[in-house]
Design a protein around this motif. Structure first.
Motif, PDB file in Angstrom:
ATOM      1  N   GLU A 134     133.662  39.063  88.971  1.00 29.50           N
ATOM      2  CA  GLU A 134     134.148  39.109  87.601  1.00 29.50           C
ATOM      3  C   GLU A 134     132.944  39.351  86.707  1.00 29.50           C
ATOM      4  O   GLU A 134     131.836  38.923  87.010  1.00 29.50           O
ATOM      5  N   PRO A 135     133.140  40.030  85.583  1.00 29.41           N
ATOM      6  CA  PRO A 135     132.014  40.280  84.686  1.00 29.41           C
ATOM      7  C   PRO A 135     131.516  38.999  84.017  1.00 29.41           C
ATOM      8  O   PRO A 135     132.232  37.997  83.943  1.00 29.41           O
ATOM      9  N   GLU A 136     130.294  39.078  83.534  1.00 29.82           N
ATOM     10  CA  GLU A 136     129.682  37.932  82.853  1.00 29.82           C
ATOM     11  C   GLU A 136     130.456  37.587  81.583  1.00 29.82           C
ATOM     12  O   GLU A 136     131.004  38.473  80.925  1.00 29.82           O
ATOM     13  N   PRO A 137     130.497  36.298  81.215  1.00 28.03           N
ATOM     14  CA  PRO A 137     131.178  35.915  79.965  1.00 28.03           C
ATOM     15  C   PRO A 137     130.509  36.543  78.741  1.00 28.03           C
ATOM     16  O   PRO A 137     129.321  36.829  78.737  1.00 28.03           O
ATOM     17  N   LYS A 138     131.311  36.756  77.709  1.00 28.05           N
ATOM     18  CA  LYS A 138     130.872  37.298  76.422  1.00 28.05           C
ATOM     19  C   LYS A 138     130.270  38.698  76.541  1.00 28.05           C
ATOM     20  O   LYS A 138     129.350  39.040  75.816  1.00 28.05           O
ATOM     21  N   THR A 139     130.774  39.499  77.464  1.00 25.23           N
ATOM     22  CA  THR A 139     130.355  40.892  77.579  1.00 25.23           C
ATOM     23  C   THR A 139     131.566  41.783  77.338  1.00 25.23           C
ATOM     24  O   THR A 139     132.710  41.319  77.393  1.00 25.23           O
ATOM     25  N   ARG A 144     137.366  43.396  78.120  1.00 25.23           N
ATOM     26  CA  ARG A 144     138.292  44.410  78.628  1.00 25.23           C
ATOM     27  C   ARG A 144     139.181  43.805  79.710  1.00 25.23           C
ATOM     28  O   ARG A 144     140.386  44.052  79.757  1.00 25.23           O
ATOM     29  N   MET A 145     138.587  43.001  80.601  1.00 30.05           N
ATOM     30  CA  MET A 145     139.340  42.359  81.676  1.00 30.05           C
ATOM     31  C   MET A 145     140.387  41.399  81.097  1.00 30.05           C
ATOM     32  O   MET A 145     141.548  41.402  81.524  1.00 30.05           O
ATOM     33  N   GLU A 146     139.996  40.598  80.120  1.00 27.87           N
ATOM     34  CA  GLU A 146     140.920  39.625  79.537  1.00 27.87           C
ATOM     35  C   GLU A 146     142.069  40.305  78.800  1.00 27.87           C
ATOM     36  O   GLU A 146     143.214  39.855  78.873  1.00 27.87           O
TER      37      GLU A 146
END
Length: 175
Positions: A134-139, A144-146
């Motif tokens: 999963e991508p790093e938080p706050k990026t 986009r994922m959320e």
């Protein structure tokens, strides 16, 4: 008058020599890592899968410049970022780095890639790395994922309650 050609029939093994297709498994499309990909990243992923012929995973040669041209973008840095994102999220692995020499044509080559959800060279089993990534938080990829997850959740909820957006549209004339 030109004679109309008939479509080729499948051969003995049931295959048609005139058409190939690209398979993207539902697990790929439904993963959080795929939801985090930008449209450029998704285009590059499709271009890499198009290079796969069923036996050459681990030998998919594609340079950044050729990737940008195949994606239809003029910015080589956009393609470079897409390669980095696909590697970071676990969709592809580099099997050989690029090596260019001006006078040695036979040894010059582009980077070589492997798709992680397909069997690799030497019958290496698929790793499906992107399912845990999963991508790093706050990026931006995380946002986009959320957004993608919330849109899918809303669609599934509407589908289960029988309220699909097309059926409830105000643009459809009710007679």
């Amino acid at each position: 008058m030109a004679k109309r050609q008939r479509p080729k029939k499948p051969n003995v093994t049931g295959r048609n020599d005139t058409s190939r297709f690209v398979r993207l498994d539902y697990r790929i499309l439904n993963s959080n890592a795929y939801r985090a990909l930008s449209p450029n990243d998704r285009a590059l992923l499709v271009e890499l899968v198009m290079l796969y012929n069923g036996q050459n995973n681990g030998s998919l040669y594609l340079s950044v410049r050729d990737g940008a041209a195949r994606m239809g973008v003029a910015d080589v840095n956009a393609a470079r970022r897409s390669f980095a994102t696909l590697q970071e999220l676990g969709f592809i692995q580099m099997t050989e780095d690029a090596f260019f020499q001006v006078k040695a044509k036979e040894s010059s080559r582009a980077r070589c890639w492997r798709l992680t959800w397909l069997a690799g060279p030497g019958r290496k089993a698929p790793s499906w790395e992107f399912l845990e990534c999963e991508p790093e938080p706050k990026t931006q990829p995380r946002k986009r994922m959320e957004r993608g997850q919330s849109a899918l959740k809303a669609h599934r909820k509407a589908r289960s309650s029988g309220q699909l957006p097309v059926l409830d549209s105000s643009t459809i004339d009710e007679d």
